[in-house]
Design a protein around this motif. Sequence first.
Motif, PDB file in Angstrom:
ATOM      1  N   VAL A   1      23.768  84.620  60.332  1.00 52.32           N
ATOM      2  CA  VAL A   1      24.298  83.655  59.376  1.00 52.32           C
ATOM      3  C   VAL A   1      23.154  83.142  58.516  1.00 52.32           C
ATOM      4  N   LEU A   2      23.369  83.170  57.207  1.00 54.12           N
ATOM      5  CA  LEU A   2      22.430  82.585  56.252  1.00 54.12           C
ATOM      6  C   LEU A   2      22.969  81.222  55.852  1.00 54.12           C
ATOM      7  N   VAL A   3      22.132  80.202  55.969  1.00 51.02           N
ATOM      8  CA  VAL A   3      22.572  78.831  55.688  1.00 51.02           C
ATOM      9  C   VAL A   3      21.531  78.154  54.802  1.00 51.02           C
ATOM     10  N   PRO A   4      21.961  77.273  53.883  1.00 41.52           N
ATOM     11  CA  PRO A   4      20.980  76.581  53.048  1.00 41.52           C
ATOM     12  C   PRO A   4      19.998  75.746  53.879  1.00 41.52           C
ATOM     13  N   GLN A   5      18.802  75.622  53.361  1.00 40.22           N
ATOM     14  CA  GLN A   5      17.782  74.808  54.029  1.00 40.22           C
ATOM     15  C   GLN A   5      18.272  73.389  54.228  1.00 40.22           C
ATOM     16  N   HIS A   6      18.980  72.874  53.247  1.00 44.58           N
ATOM     17  CA  HIS A   6      19.591  71.556  53.358  1.00 44.58           C
ATOM     18  C   HIS A   6      21.100  71.722  53.379  1.00 44.58           C
ATOM     19  N   SER A   7      21.713  71.321  54.467  1.00 45.42           N
ATOM     20  CA  SER A   7      23.154  71.433  54.650  1.00 45.42           C
ATOM     21  C   SER A   7      23.627  70.266  55.494  1.00 45.42           C
ATOM     22  N   TYR A   8      24.930  70.095  55.540  1.00 39.88           N
ATOM     23  CA  TYR A   8      25.506  69.105  56.452  1.00 39.88           C
ATOM     24  C   TYR A   8      24.952  69.332  57.850  1.00 39.88           C
TER      25      TYR A   8
ATOM     26  N   ALA B   1      17.433  79.396  53.850  1.00 45.42           N
ATOM     27  CA  ALA B   1      16.809  79.638  52.549  1.00 45.42           C
ATOM     28  C   ALA B   1      17.260  78.545  51.588  1.00 45.42           C
ATOM     29  N   ASP B   2      16.527  78.407  50.495  1.00 49.92           N
ATOM     30  CA  ASP B   2      16.833  77.418  49.468  1.00 49.92           C
ATOM     31  C   ASP B   2      17.968  77.954  48.606  1.00 49.92           C
TER      32      ASP B   2
ATOM     33  N   ALA C   1      15.830  83.973  45.807  1.00 51.19           N
ATOM     34  CA  ALA C   1      15.440  83.875  47.219  1.00 51.19           C
ATOM     35  C   ALA C   1      16.661  83.954  48.129  1.00 51.19           C
ATOM     36  N   TYR C   2      17.761  83.320  47.724  1.00 54.82           N
ATOM     37  CA  TYR C   2      18.964  83.338  48.564  1.00 54.82           C
ATOM     38  C   TYR C   2      19.574  84.729  48.593  1.00 54.82           C
TER      39      TYR C   2
ATOM     40  N   THR D   1      27.016  83.926  40.895  1.00 54.59           N
ATOM     41  CA  THR D   1      25.997  84.953  41.124  1.00 54.59           C
ATOM     42  C   THR D   1      25.803  85.216  42.615  1.00 54.59           C
ATOM     43  N   LEU D   2      25.762  84.155  43.417  1.00 52.53           N
ATOM     44  CA  LEU D   2      25.579  84.325  44.864  1.00 52.53           C
ATOM     45  C   LEU D   2      26.765  85.050  45.495  1.00 52.53           C
ATOM     46  N   PHE D   3      27.973  84.663  45.111  1.00 52.68           N
ATOM     47  CA  PHE D   3      29.157  85.297  45.696  1.00 52.68           C
ATOM     48  C   PHE D   3      29.248  86.769  45.289  1.00 52.68           C
ATOM     49  N   LYS D   4      28.893  87.076  44.046  1.00 53.40           N
ATOM     50  CA  LYS D   4      28.932  88.462  43.580  1.00 53.40           C
ATOM     51  C   LYS D   4      27.928  89.306  44.366  1.00 53.40           C
TER      52      LYS D   4
END
Length: 357
Positions: free
Chosen positions: A90-97, A118-119, A125-126, A153-156
């Motif tokens: 799983v890839l998750v943002p560096q800052h998340s809930y 990742a940021d 980078a993501y 862009t990320l979803f594509k």
Amino acid sequence: MNHDPLSSATRIVAAGRPSRVPGAAVGPSVEFTSTFVTGGDNAYARFDNPTWRAFEEAIGALEHGSALAFASGMGAIRAAIELVPLGGAVLVPQHSYNGTTALLDKLAEAGRLRVTRADVSDTPAYIDALDHTDLAWVESPTNPMLEVADLPTLFKAARESRVLTVCDNTFATPLLQQPLTLGADVVVHSATKYLSGHSDLIMGVTVTADPQIQQRLHSERTLSGAIAGPMEAWLALRGMRTLHVRFERACANAAELAARLADHPQVEAVRYPGSGAMLAIDVRGGVGAAEAVEQAVQLWLPATSLGGVESMLERRRRHTSEPMTVPENLLRLSVGIEDVEDLWRDLDAALSSSRAS
């Protein structure tokens, strides 16, 4: 009713209504039952409930997919994470809930999955981090740093890499963005927050346009028992009817406060994504000054939640689960629907008094 030609403001009011037959109620009733008479479409209330369906129809119409109500936001998040295969990444943002990251870390420690951070605001980078990933988790804006991601862009990129995507849309709400229309596979919300809007219930929701994913999420909800109470679902739907007017006022208040805070001598930085009702400030003077603001406000409520009609603020690093990259002096502000001048006077006075302390 076909909701496609309707605006979001109208869908909120029109969706999830009973059939229009003479003498029918204009709103759904609360269905209090644990089981149903044999021979119908539903046998047991852990599988389905008419009150859930009314709420699910409404949020599904807003997010352009099929929704499922859960007992909490964490219940919805856990169901989405269960889409990851055993041992998957799983890839998750560096800052998340921090509830999401805490759950992922727990599952990683147990060997259930692997976690990469990742940021999410750094698009290249993501995308690079998508390699050898099974599910990419996205927040935009992020909690509590308010970073913004390039969602299309990320979803594509994720779809091209055959990576499943889940977007936590709690902060933005479907009024600002509908991630499924941008390419996401699943959307999750803490319905506790903006959707219900009155800080009086705990509920979550998933939304997807993929029937196979919907079936897997439904199976997870049924087998885990993370089902919403019918009263909570009814209250959430009633609260959601006013989402448009509540959110419009809260967003206008947040924009005005962000502009004024940018010039305040006791504010080192304002974190505001340019829309929405969430913002964060770094208070000049460190931890002590930030805590002094929390103690000095009279109208703002020092509380950990967000998305209610009332304005709330909180020093997020008081939670040990927040990453070290979140500044110690950061206050997260959930802006409510009060008069903006009253909110400003209270916050300005608290900030000014923190300088003296």
